[in-house]
Design a protein around this motif. Structure first.
Motif, PDB file in Angstrom:
ATOM      1  N   ASP A   1      66.989 -23.750 -33.149  1.00  0.00           N
ATOM      2  CA  ASP A   1      65.760 -23.141 -33.506  1.00  0.00           C
ATOM      3  C   ASP A   1      64.523 -23.860 -32.713  1.00  0.00           C
ATOM      4  O   ASP A   1      64.643 -25.213 -32.379  1.00  0.00           O
ATOM      5  CB  ASP A   1      65.424 -23.105 -34.985  1.00  0.00           C
ATOM      6  CG  ASP A   1      65.855 -24.254 -35.667  1.00  0.00           C
ATOM      7  OD1 ASP A   1      66.324 -24.403 -36.132  1.00  0.00           O
ATOM      8  OD2 ASP A   1      64.744 -25.021 -35.689  1.00  0.00           O
ATOM      9  N   VAL A   2      63.481 -23.383 -32.637  1.00  0.00           N
ATOM     10  CA  VAL A   2      62.311 -24.004 -32.380  1.00  0.00           C
ATOM     11  C   VAL A   2      61.045 -23.674 -33.099  1.00  0.00           C
ATOM     12  O   VAL A   2      60.974 -22.560 -33.238  1.00  0.00           O
ATOM     13  CB  VAL A   2      61.777 -23.290 -30.720  1.00  0.00           C
ATOM     14  CG1 VAL A   2      60.527 -24.140 -30.257  1.00  0.00           C
ATOM     15  CG2 VAL A   2      62.812 -23.675 -29.705  1.00  0.00           C
ATOM     16  N   LYS A   3      60.398 -24.737 -33.336  1.00  0.00           N
ATOM     17  CA  LYS A   3      59.085 -24.554 -34.474  1.00  0.00           C
ATOM     18  C   LYS A   3      58.002 -25.060 -33.269  1.00  0.00           C
ATOM     19  O   LYS A   3      58.153 -26.244 -32.761  1.00  0.00           O
ATOM     20  CB  LYS A   3      59.221 -25.003 -35.508  1.00  0.00           C
ATOM     21  CG  LYS A   3      60.412 -24.760 -36.576  1.00  0.00           C
ATOM     22  CD  LYS A   3      60.409 -25.336 -37.764  1.00  0.00           C
ATOM     23  CE  LYS A   3      61.281 -25.060 -38.786  1.00  0.00           C
ATOM     24  NZ  LYS A   3      61.264 -25.455 -40.140  1.00  0.00           N
ATOM     25  N   ILE A   4      56.852 -24.296 -33.266  1.00  0.00           N
ATOM     26  CA  ILE A   4      55.677 -24.423 -32.727  1.00  0.00           C
ATOM     27  C   ILE A   4      54.681 -24.588 -33.838  1.00  0.00           C
ATOM     28  O   ILE A   4      54.428 -23.745 -34.545  1.00  0.00           O
ATOM     29  CB  ILE A   4      55.385 -23.281 -31.791  1.00  0.00           C
ATOM     30  CG1 ILE A   4      56.526 -22.723 -30.836  1.00  0.00           C
ATOM     31  CG2 ILE A   4      53.865 -23.555 -31.060  1.00  0.00           C
ATOM     32  CD1 ILE A   4      56.727 -23.758 -29.804  1.00  0.00           C
ATOM     33  N   CYS A   5      54.230 -25.952 -33.820  1.00  0.00           N
ATOM     34  CA  CYS A   5      53.186 -26.367 -34.701  1.00  0.00           C
ATOM     35  C   CYS A   5      53.520 -26.006 -36.154  1.00  0.00           C
ATOM     36  O   CYS A   5      52.733 -25.152 -37.011  1.00  0.00           O
ATOM     37  CB  CYS A   5      51.870 -25.503 -34.437  1.00  0.00           C
ATOM     38  SG  CYS A   5      51.183 -26.208 -33.077  1.00  0.00           S
ATOM     39  N   GLY A   6      54.915 -26.036 -36.548  1.00  0.00           N
ATOM     40  CA  GLY A   6      55.591 -25.858 -37.664  1.00  0.00           C
ATOM     41  C   GLY A   6      55.871 -24.225 -37.960  1.00  0.00           C
ATOM     42  O   GLY A   6      56.550 -23.862 -38.864  1.00  0.00           O
ATOM     43  N   ILE A   7      55.721 -23.576 -36.789  1.00  0.00           N
ATOM     44  CA  ILE A   7      55.961 -21.852 -36.867  1.00  0.00           C
ATOM     45  C   ILE A   7      57.341 -21.654 -36.113  1.00  0.00           C
ATOM     46  O   ILE A   7      57.399 -21.905 -34.851  1.00  0.00           O
ATOM     47  CB  ILE A   7      54.827 -21.139 -36.135  1.00  0.00           C
ATOM     48  CG1 ILE A   7      53.435 -21.399 -37.318  1.00  0.00           C
ATOM     49  CG2 ILE A   7      54.967 -19.512 -36.322  1.00  0.00           C
ATOM     50  CD1 ILE A   7      52.456 -20.963 -36.518  1.00  0.00           C
ATOM     51  N   ASP A   8      58.180 -20.988 -36.755  1.00  0.00           N
ATOM     52  CA  ASP A   8      59.592 -20.689 -36.153  1.00  0.00           C
ATOM     53  C   ASP A   8      59.188 -19.602 -35.117  1.00  0.00           C
ATOM     54  O   ASP A   8      58.587 -18.346 -35.466  1.00  0.00           O
ATOM     55  CB  ASP A   8      60.426 -20.188 -37.158  1.00  0.00           C
ATOM     56  CG  ASP A   8      61.915 -20.080 -36.562  1.00  0.00           C
ATOM     57  OD1 ASP A   8      61.935 -18.968 -35.648  1.00  0.00           O
ATOM     58  OD2 ASP A   8      62.637 -20.924 -36.698  1.00  0.00           O
ATOM     59  N   ILE A   9      59.623 -19.830 -33.676  1.00  0.00           N
ATOM     60  CA  ILE A   9      59.228 -18.967 -32.595  1.00  0.00           C
ATOM     61  C   ILE A   9      60.070 -17.662 -32.758  1.00  0.00           C
ATOM     62  O   ILE A   9      59.818 -16.713 -32.078  1.00  0.00           O
ATOM     63  CB  ILE A   9      59.389 -19.738 -31.241  1.00  0.00           C
ATOM     64  CG1 ILE A   9      58.474 -18.870 -30.396  1.00  0.00           C
ATOM     65  CG2 ILE A   9      60.986 -19.739 -30.802  1.00  0.00           C
ATOM     66  CD1 ILE A   9      58.218 -19.631 -29.057  1.00  0.00           C
ATOM     67  N   ILE A  10      61.155 -17.747 -33.492  1.00  0.00           N
ATOM     68  CA  ILE A  10      62.211 -16.647 -33.574  1.00  0.00           C
ATOM     69  C   ILE A  10      61.646 -15.450 -34.711  1.00  0.00           C
ATOM     70  O   ILE A  10      61.292 -14.373 -34.350  1.00  0.00           O
ATOM     71  CB  ILE A  10      63.509 -17.032 -33.759  1.00  0.00           C
ATOM     72  CG1 ILE A  10      64.066 -17.850 -32.716  1.00  0.00           C
ATOM     73  CG2 ILE A  10      64.457 -15.688 -34.093  1.00  0.00           C
ATOM     74  CD1 ILE A  10      64.079 -17.069 -31.306  1.00  0.00           C
ATOM     75  N   SER A  11      61.342 -16.117 -35.735  1.00  0.00           N
ATOM     76  CA  SER A  11      60.955 -15.309 -37.085  1.00  0.00           C
ATOM     77  C   SER A  11      59.268 -14.899 -36.885  1.00  0.00           C
ATOM     78  O   SER A  11      58.932 -13.954 -37.457  1.00  0.00           O
ATOM     79  CB  SER A  11      61.145 -16.059 -38.209  1.00  0.00           C
ATOM     80  OG  SER A  11      60.294 -17.294 -38.314  1.00  0.00           O
TER      81      SER A  11
END
Length: 339
Positions: free
Chosen positions: A93-103
């Motif tokens: 998974d990848v989180k951008i500034c704490g936000i999950d990029i998939i969900s």
């Protein structure tokens, strides 16, 4: 008020929601604190039986420029596409500034500026026309587009090119336009895939200077296979080969990897190698050329002083002694060949 009275209700809702979304994103960013702008965990991507990226994990901190190195086909661009949400990972998974990029892809992508290797330019447009469209795509509020446009052009050295058709610009200026569209919405993260490919030496120098400037206000990832580029503009570097990370560290770590534990020594009257190998702390000695020898020594033990003293005592005619620095290219080859 007249406009609101006579506008259909559905349009009012659309207009209001547009500004609410943008204002929400701005408030959310300003009120949120985060140490890492990107957190990639166990990223894996399979294309059929081919594993393009295999269990890659790393973080990107605020205000950091990260160099992502690797030979062609190593998995760099595939990783970049997963980080930007343009390609779903098989695992991880990848989180951008704490936000999950998939969900939550819309929220996460709003924080990213991306320049792919094949820059997405509409060459029949002028620089101004193209960047205004880019600002709208990135949902920059209408009231702020003019300011965002001027700031992006100023930072990328495009102010005097505003009304020029993109197709009439040089390769270097077209690349600047590509970078301008990536930063026009003032993202937290800027991802540049092969930003200097196809440019001449002068253009490369200008783009590197621009990247350093961008790195003062944004977190930046540069994907490249040009080794000197990394040492010139990056704070940290990671090297990928066959889909796996083979090196991850600071620029100082990379320089230490280049230095290693080696001395290059020259004698005008060299003794037998067997005698040199007996010097305290020396692991191995190999003859190079022209009476030059490469000494490999143990960690935290530099035998330079002892070599000098013995040379004077034995009359070996020492004329050169220095650390043997491995070139960037050799370091890169050594790391990727052992992966």
């Amino acid at each position: 008020t007249f406009f609101l009275i006579y506008t259909p209700i559905k349009n009012i809702i659309i207009i209001c929601s547009y500004f609410l979304v943008n204002n929400f994103l701005e408030i959310k960013l300003s009120d949120t604190t985060f140490e890492n702008t990107i957190e990639a965990s166990n990223l894996t991507k399979n294309f059929g039986k081919n594993i393009a990226v295999n269990d890659v994990s790393f973080q990107l901190k605020k205000g950091e420029v990260l160099g992502f190195l690797g030979p062609n086909g190593a998995g760099k661009s595939t990783t970049m596409r997963m980080l930007t949400g343009n390609l779903a990972p098989t695992n991880g998974d990848v989180k951008i500034c704490g936000i999950d990029i998939i969900s939550e892809p819309k929220k996460a992508k709003a924080l990213i500026g991306y320049l792919p290797e094949m820059r997405p330019l509409y060459k029949e447009l002028t620089v101004n026309e193209y960047l205004i469209i880019a600002a709208r795509f990135h949902k920059v509020p209408s009231s702020k587009i003019k300011k965002a446009l001027e700031e992006a052009k100023d930072r990328c050295g495009l102010s005097h090119m505003s009304k020029r058709l993109i197709e009439n610009l040089s390769n270097g200026y077209q690349q600047r336009v590509g970078i301008a569209q990536a930063i026009i919405h003032n993202p937290e993260i800027v991802i540049l895939d092969e930003p200097t490919v196809g440019l001449d030496p002068i253009q490369i120098r200008e783009i590197r200077k621009l990247i350093r400037d961008i790195g003062r206000q944004h977190s930046v990832i540069i994907s490249t296979h040009i080794l000197p580029e990394v040492e010139m503009v990056c704070d940290r570097v990671q090297i990928i080969d066959n889909g796996q990370l083979v090196f991850h560290g600071s620029i100082e770590d990379l320089k230490a990897q280049r230095r290693g534990n080696k001395l290059l020594v020259g004698f005008s009257k060299p003794p037998a190698i067997t005698k040199l190998k007996k010097i305290k702390g020396v692991d191995m000695v190999e003859k190079v050329e022209n009476n030059m020898f490469r000494f490999h020594f143990k960690d935290k033990y530099l035998p330079a002083e002892e070599i000098v003293n013995l040379s004077v005592k034995e009359g070996w005619g020492l004329y050169h002694i220095n650390m043997d620095i491995t070139s960037l290219e050799e370091t890169f080859v050594n790391l990727t060949q052992t992966s």
